[in-house]
Motif scaffolding. Sequence first.
Motif, PDB file in Angstrom:
ATOM      1  N   PRO A 318       0.769  -1.087  -0.133  1.00 53.41           N
ATOM      2  CA  PRO A 318       0.098   0.048   0.100  1.00 53.41           C
ATOM      3  C   PRO A 318       0.914   1.274  -0.229  1.00 53.41           C
ATOM      4  O   PRO A 318       0.318   2.256  -0.272  1.00 53.41           O
ATOM      5  CB  PRO A 318      -0.869  -0.144   1.373  1.00 53.41           C
ATOM      6  N   LYS A 319       1.996   1.168   0.189  1.00 52.91           N
ATOM      7  CA  LYS A 319       2.935   2.433   0.180  1.00 52.91           C
ATOM      8  C   LYS A 319       3.581   2.697  -1.199  1.00 52.91           C
ATOM      9  O   LYS A 319       3.838   3.597  -1.378  1.00 52.91           O
ATOM     10  CB  LYS A 319       4.279   2.252   1.125  1.00 52.91           C
ATOM     11  N   VAL A 320       3.422   1.672  -2.007  1.00 55.05           N
ATOM     12  CA  VAL A 320       3.917   1.724  -3.497  1.00 55.05           C
ATOM     13  C   VAL A 320       2.553   2.038  -4.316  1.00 55.05           C
ATOM     14  O   VAL A 320       2.819   2.726  -5.143  1.00 55.05           O
ATOM     15  CB  VAL A 320       4.586   0.617  -3.898  1.00 55.05           C
ATOM     16  N   PHE A 321       1.747   1.334  -4.133  1.00 52.72           N
ATOM     17  CA  PHE A 321       0.567   1.366  -5.272  1.00 52.72           C
ATOM     18  C   PHE A 321      -0.837   1.842  -4.582  1.00 52.72           C
ATOM     19  O   PHE A 321      -1.170   1.592  -3.269  1.00 52.72           O
ATOM     20  CB  PHE A 321       0.287  -0.096  -5.635  1.00 52.72           C
ATOM     21  N   ASP A 322      -1.695   2.503  -5.461  1.00 54.28           N
ATOM     22  CA  ASP A 322      -3.115   2.945  -4.867  1.00 54.28           C
ATOM     23  C   ASP A 322      -4.036   2.197  -5.480  1.00 54.28           C
ATOM     24  O   ASP A 322      -4.773   1.676  -4.536  1.00 54.28           O
ATOM     25  CB  ASP A 322      -3.109   4.299  -5.234  1.00 54.28           C
ATOM     26  N   LYS A 336       1.604   5.372  -5.548  1.00 52.64           N
ATOM     27  CA  LYS A 336       2.015   6.268  -4.513  1.00 52.64           C
ATOM     28  C   LYS A 336       3.316   6.956  -4.558  1.00 52.64           C
ATOM     29  O   LYS A 336       3.496   8.132  -3.650  1.00 52.64           O
ATOM     30  CB  LYS A 336       1.335   5.790  -3.219  1.00 52.64           C
ATOM     31  N   VAL A 337       4.264   6.378  -5.485  1.00 54.66           N
ATOM     32  CA  VAL A 337       5.748   6.729  -5.560  1.00 54.66           C
ATOM     33  C   VAL A 337       5.657   7.369  -6.950  1.00 54.66           C
ATOM     34  O   VAL A 337       4.735   7.119  -7.749  1.00 54.66           O
ATOM     35  CB  VAL A 337       6.589   5.843  -5.409  1.00 54.66           C
ATOM     36  N   PRO A 338       6.567   8.028  -7.470  1.00 59.49           N
ATOM     37  CA  PRO A 338       6.777   8.438  -8.990  1.00 59.49           C
ATOM     38  C   PRO A 338       6.710   7.127  -9.840  1.00 59.49           C
ATOM     39  O   PRO A 338       7.397   6.288  -9.434  1.00 59.49           O
ATOM     40  CB  PRO A 338       8.143   9.074  -8.884  1.00 59.49           C
ATOM     41  N   ALA A 339       5.891   7.383 -10.791  1.00 57.56           N
ATOM     42  CA  ALA A 339       5.743   6.187 -11.677  1.00 57.56           C
ATOM     43  C   ALA A 339       7.142   5.862 -12.264  1.00 57.56           C
ATOM     44  O   ALA A 339       7.379   4.520 -12.233  1.00 57.56           O
ATOM     45  CB  ALA A 339       4.816   6.227 -12.929  1.00 57.56           C
ATOM     46  N   ALA A 340       7.956   6.674 -12.412  1.00 51.99           N
ATOM     47  CA  ALA A 340       9.347   6.669 -12.938  1.00 51.99           C
ATOM     48  C   ALA A 340      10.095   5.558 -11.982  1.00 51.99           C
ATOM     49  O   ALA A 340      10.957   4.788 -12.512  1.00 51.99           O
ATOM     50  CB  ALA A 340      10.078   7.750 -13.020  1.00 51.99           C
ATOM     51  N   ASP A 341       9.853   5.750 -10.823  1.00 57.42           N
ATOM     52  CA  ASP A 341      10.515   4.693  -9.540  1.00 57.42           C
ATOM     53  C   ASP A 341      10.289   3.531 -10.063  1.00 57.42           C
ATOM     54  O   ASP A 341      11.100   2.363  -9.925  1.00 57.42           O
ATOM     55  CB  ASP A 341      10.338   5.347  -8.289  1.00 57.42           C
ATOM     56  N   VAL A 361       1.784   3.522 -13.979  1.00 57.06           N
ATOM     57  CA  VAL A 361       2.668   2.579 -14.645  1.00 57.06           C
ATOM     58  C   VAL A 361       1.482   1.724 -15.579  1.00 57.06           C
ATOM     59  O   VAL A 361       0.638   0.962 -15.148  1.00 57.06           O
ATOM     60  CB  VAL A 361       3.497   1.626 -13.839  1.00 57.06           C
ATOM     61  N   ARG A 362       1.746   1.627 -16.897  1.00 54.37           N
ATOM     62  CA  ARG A 362       0.955   0.697 -17.920  1.00 54.37           C
ATOM     63  C   ARG A 362       1.586  -0.385 -18.156  1.00 54.37           C
ATOM     64  O   ARG A 362       2.649  -0.656 -18.162  1.00 54.37           O
ATOM     65  CB  ARG A 362       1.154   1.755 -19.318  1.00 54.37           C
ATOM     66  N   VAL A 386       9.255  -4.389  -3.467  1.00 56.10           N
ATOM     67  CA  VAL A 386      10.074  -4.853  -2.569  1.00 56.10           C
ATOM     68  C   VAL A 386      11.266  -3.710  -2.436  1.00 56.10           C
ATOM     69  O   VAL A 386      11.683  -3.145  -1.317  1.00 56.10           O
ATOM     70  CB  VAL A 386      10.354  -6.093  -2.316  1.00 56.10           C
ATOM     71  N   GLN A 387      11.658  -3.678  -3.761  1.00 58.23           N
ATOM     72  CA  GLN A 387      12.802  -2.981  -3.844  1.00 58.23           C
ATOM     73  C   GLN A 387      12.777  -1.497  -3.543  1.00 58.23           C
ATOM     74  O   GLN A 387      13.451  -0.667  -2.612  1.00 58.23           O
ATOM     75  CB  GLN A 387      13.452  -2.867  -5.294  1.00 58.23           C
ATOM     76  N   ILE A 388      11.707  -0.863  -4.024  1.00 56.27           N
ATOM     77  CA  ILE A 388      11.360   0.545  -3.664  1.00 56.27           C
ATOM     78  C   ILE A 388      10.869   0.733  -1.942  1.00 56.27           C
ATOM     79  O   ILE A 388      11.271   1.668  -1.560  1.00 56.27           O
ATOM     80  CB  ILE A 388      10.023   0.778  -4.433  1.00 56.27           C
TER      81      ILE A 388
END
Length: 394
Positions: A318-322, A336-341, A361-362, A386-388
């Motif tokens: 939940p901290k990465v994706f909405d 929830k983080v920049p898509a580029a990340d 992210v598509r 997990v990396q993020i």
Amino acid sequence: MIPSVLPTYNRAPLSFVKGEGSWLIEADGRRFLDMGAGIAVNALGHANSDLIEALTEQAGKLWHTSNLYQIPEQQALADKLVDATFADTVFFTNSGTESCELAVKMARKYFYEKGEPERIGIIAFEGAFHGRSHAAIAAAGSEKMVKGFGPVLPGFTQVAWGDHDGLHAAIDETTAAILIEPVQGEGGIRPLPDQCLKGLRDLCDEKGILLILDEVQCGMGRTGKLFAHEWAGVDPDIMMVAKGIGGGFPLGAVLATEDAASGMTAGTHGSTYGGNPLACAVGARVMDIVSDPDFLQSVNEKAGRLRQGLEGLVASHPKVFDHVRGSGLMLGLKCKVPAADVVGAAYDAQMITVPAADDVVRLLPPLNLSDDEVTEALARLETAAVQIETSQDS
């Protein structure tokens, strides 16, 4: 010093030298799972044997004659498209941008020939992407698209996505057409609800204007039907097609009803390469495969499995994706983080994804990816997440 390739792209440091189905092989030998498919272009994956056969067979016969003459391969593909869709006629282009140019010209010429030359207005929507030509960037209207390119081509109005009152207010006696993507791609994988597309069709009929659909990215089986508008049970007057129709070979088309195309008589439009024998031979083979009901059913089944897995991924991270959005195998992960990340972390996990607006992210994989590849894609996205999270905690 400027490089020999004009630096208009912010390219990733990857150089792919070979493709096999849903996989890309980097020059250093690494294998990447391709969940971008060349931005929804390689609908049947890389080095597809059916498409290779169609291309090489045609390449040994004839490459180009020009549209000064009959082109049997073009006629064959046009017949397939007319038989499978709302359209009565087809004009072939090389790209989605060229399809946009003709769609705009066709709509304006329609009203000119009807004795209403003042009706040149095209209503489009914020967040849209229709290509990079002057008409296409004028339709999108964003500062990012038009800044620095001189006077914006007149006759285009943008309405906020979902703003019904704004849409009605934008229509006047100069309006020729409404132009919309049934699923916005670059805008962040935003599907237009079926009831809204039905409402657009009714509105166009009520006001006597044309409905132009841009199915460049969402068409050719991408959403689980041959074209996305079929889910709503309505037909456009004009439709832009490209990307997946050539399975990786440059090809586009404009499909239209006889009435909408009535102004486009001999000499009103042309293309040197559009509808060449090579492109149309490949496109015809793509149509044979993608339009098959069993194939489309398989797209829907894989899309269901992928979406279910993505929903689980969102719940686990939940901290990465909405949330997940999209239709068929045209899916987006709102981040929830920049898509580029996320795109970068996916590269590290040896997987290709595609960024979009709104930190989405598509995921636009080949339509014929395997069930095992769906599972592998979810595992690699898990690794990226997990990396993020690890970098957030450090």
